[in-house]
Motif scaffolding. Structure first.
Motif, PDB file in Angstrom:
ATOM      1  N   GLY A   1      47.475  36.349  46.248  1.00 31.05           N
ATOM      2  CA  GLY A   1      47.493  34.889  46.226  1.00 31.05           C
ATOM      3  C   GLY A   1      48.262  34.385  45.016  1.00 31.05           C
ATOM      4  O   GLY A   1      49.040  35.122  44.402  1.00 31.05           O
ATOM      5  N   GLU A   2      47.997  33.152  44.673  1.00 27.10           N
ATOM      6  CA  GLU A   2      48.811  32.476  43.664  1.00 27.10           C
ATOM      7  C   GLU A   2      48.253  32.642  42.246  1.00 27.10           C
ATOM      8  O   GLU A   2      48.865  33.287  41.389  1.00 27.10           O
ATOM      9  N   ALA A   3      47.099  32.070  42.008  1.00 31.53           N
ATOM     10  CA  ALA A   3      46.550  32.039  40.644  1.00 31.53           C
ATOM     11  C   ALA A   3      45.082  31.628  40.727  1.00 31.53           C
ATOM     12  O   ALA A   3      44.674  30.958  41.676  1.00 31.53           O
ATOM     13  N   PRO A   4      44.297  32.003  39.722  1.00 26.89           N
ATOM     14  CA  PRO A   4      42.892  31.574  39.725  1.00 26.89           C
ATOM     15  C   PRO A   4      42.766  30.050  39.622  1.00 26.89           C
ATOM     16  O   PRO A   4      43.570  29.404  38.943  1.00 26.89           O
ATOM     17  N   GLY A   5      41.751  29.508  40.293  1.00 26.15           N
ATOM     18  CA  GLY A   5      41.379  28.111  40.102  1.00 26.15           C
ATOM     19  C   GLY A   5      40.208  28.035  39.127  1.00 26.15           C
ATOM     20  O   GLY A   5      39.866  29.032  38.472  1.00 26.15           O
TER      21      GLY A   5
ATOM     22  N   GLU B   1      37.330  30.482  39.931  1.00 27.67           N
ATOM     23  CA  GLU B   1      37.754  31.874  39.700  1.00 27.67           C
ATOM     24  C   GLU B   1      37.801  32.167  38.198  1.00 27.67           C
ATOM     25  O   GLU B   1      37.415  33.239  37.744  1.00 27.67           O
TER      26      GLU B   1
ATOM     27  N   PRO C   1      38.938  36.601  41.979  1.00 29.74           N
ATOM     28  CA  PRO C   1      39.831  35.746  42.756  1.00 29.74           C
ATOM     29  C   PRO C   1      39.177  35.227  44.040  1.00 29.74           C
ATOM     30  O   PRO C   1      38.278  35.873  44.587  1.00 29.74           O
ATOM     31  N   PHE C   2      39.614  34.093  44.486  1.00 24.47           N
ATOM     32  CA  PHE C   2      39.226  33.535  45.785  1.00 24.47           C
ATOM     33  C   PHE C   2      37.703  33.476  45.969  1.00 24.47           C
ATOM     34  O   PHE C   2      37.166  34.086  46.895  1.00 24.47           O
TER      35      PHE C   2
ATOM     36  N   ASN D   1      46.186  38.143  42.352  1.00 29.73           N
ATOM     37  CA  ASN D   1      47.016  36.937  42.306  1.00 29.73           C
ATOM     38  C   ASN D   1      48.313  37.219  41.560  1.00 29.73           C
ATOM     39  O   ASN D   1      48.394  38.164  40.769  1.00 29.73           O
TER      40      ASN D   1
ATOM     41  N   HIS E   1      48.224  29.889  53.081  1.00 27.94           N
ATOM     42  CA  HIS E   1      47.149  29.949  52.096  1.00 27.94           C
ATOM     43  C   HIS E   1      45.884  29.370  52.720  1.00 27.94           C
ATOM     44  O   HIS E   1      45.939  28.350  53.407  1.00 27.94           O
TER      45      HIS E   1
HETATM   46  N1  URA Z   1      43.905  30.384  45.269  1.00 26.62           N
HETATM   47  C1  URA Z   1      44.615  31.498  44.967  1.00 26.62           C
HETATM   48  O1  URA Z   1      45.785  31.619  45.325  1.00 26.62           O
HETATM   49  N2  URA Z   1      43.987  32.452  44.282  1.00 26.62           N
HETATM   50  C2  URA Z   1      42.715  32.372  43.902  1.00 26.62           C
HETATM   51  O2  URA Z   1      42.207  33.307  43.295  1.00 26.62           O
HETATM   52  C3  URA Z   1      42.004  31.194  44.235  1.00 26.62           C
HETATM   53  C4  URA Z   1      42.625  30.214  44.915  1.00 26.62           C
END
Ligand code: URA
Length: 226
Positions: A82-86, A89, A95-96, A122, A196
């Motif tokens: 995925g992209e990055a922690p929110g 997270e 993650p996620f 991520n 996503h």
């Molecule tokens: N969206 C993401 O791409 N990664 C995460 O870990 C959480 C939300």
């Protein structure tokens, strides 16, 4: 393995940023590349985890609660990127785990996978403020870690979820709608792009296409196992 400088340029291009640098920044660029090369020398999974936890390579380290290394089986056949922690997270170090994460879990369950059996990572290991898109220098600083994760896991299939992951991994600016639905390659590893889960929460009518993408990923993973 893709040459770091080549990959760095592709990342910058994918983000629409001019790759030409003033002469006085060339030295700094060489240092960046040397740092990325150093990631390739991190020998073990535990060393890599420790290196990520201690990372101060970009400014995101100043705002994080903790790094988010990834979750799952380090010998998984599937790797989800995925992209990055929110915010959630960042708090939990996994993650996620928010609403989108719950949907990702359901999507994986639908094709017989689970958070424990796959490995979820991520592009970025630290949360960007206000969930903004990763900056080119952030994804460049982090890419060696992801690259090393991929090398150590040796997944049979990579599922890139969302635009940022897909475009950065495939070094393209094509939209997800055009990237999904077919087989790509990341080095020797087949890669499938899908929407996503956060987008799918907003646009549930696209879930059918995501299902098709997961079925394609399953088929490719089985083919790679034969
Ligand atoms: N969206 C993401 O791409 N990664 C995460 O870990 C959480 C939300």
């Amino acid at each position: 393995m893709i040459q770091p400088e080549h990959q760095r340029r592709a990342y910058l291009e994918a983000l629409g940023i001019d790759v030409w640098l003033p002469r006085d920044e060339v030295g700094a660029q060489a240092e960046d590349v040397a740092e990325t090369d150093a990631h390739a020398e991190i020998p073990t999974w535990d060393d890599l985890r420790a290196a990520v936890a201690a990372c101060t390579s970009c400014s995101l380290h100043t705002g994080r609660t903790q790094t988010v290394f990834g979750v799952g089986d380090p010998q998984a056949d599937w790797m989800v990127i995925g992209e990055a922690p929110g915010a959630e997270e960042d708090r939990r170090g996994e993650p996620f785990v928010g609403r989108a994460g719950k949907l990702l879990d359901e999507m994986l369950r639908a094709v017989g996978q689970s958070r424990d059996r796959v490995f979820i990572a991520n592009i970025l290991k630290c949360r960007p403020p206000n969930n903004r898109d990763p900056k080119a220098e952030e994804s460049a600083a982090c890419r060696g870690y992801l690259q090393r994760q991929i090398e150590l896991i040796e997944p049979k299939i990579i599922l890139a979820v969302g635009r940022i992951a897909a475009q950065l991994l495939l070094e393209t600016d094509e939209p997800v709608g055009r990237l999904r639905g077919s087989r790509h390659q990341l080095g020797d590893t087949p890669l499938v792009v899908t929407y996503h889960p956060a987008y799918l929460l907003r646009s549930p009518s696209q879930k059918r296409k995501a299902w098709d993408d997961l079925c394609l990923a399953t088929r490719l993973m089985r083919e790679a196992s034969e």
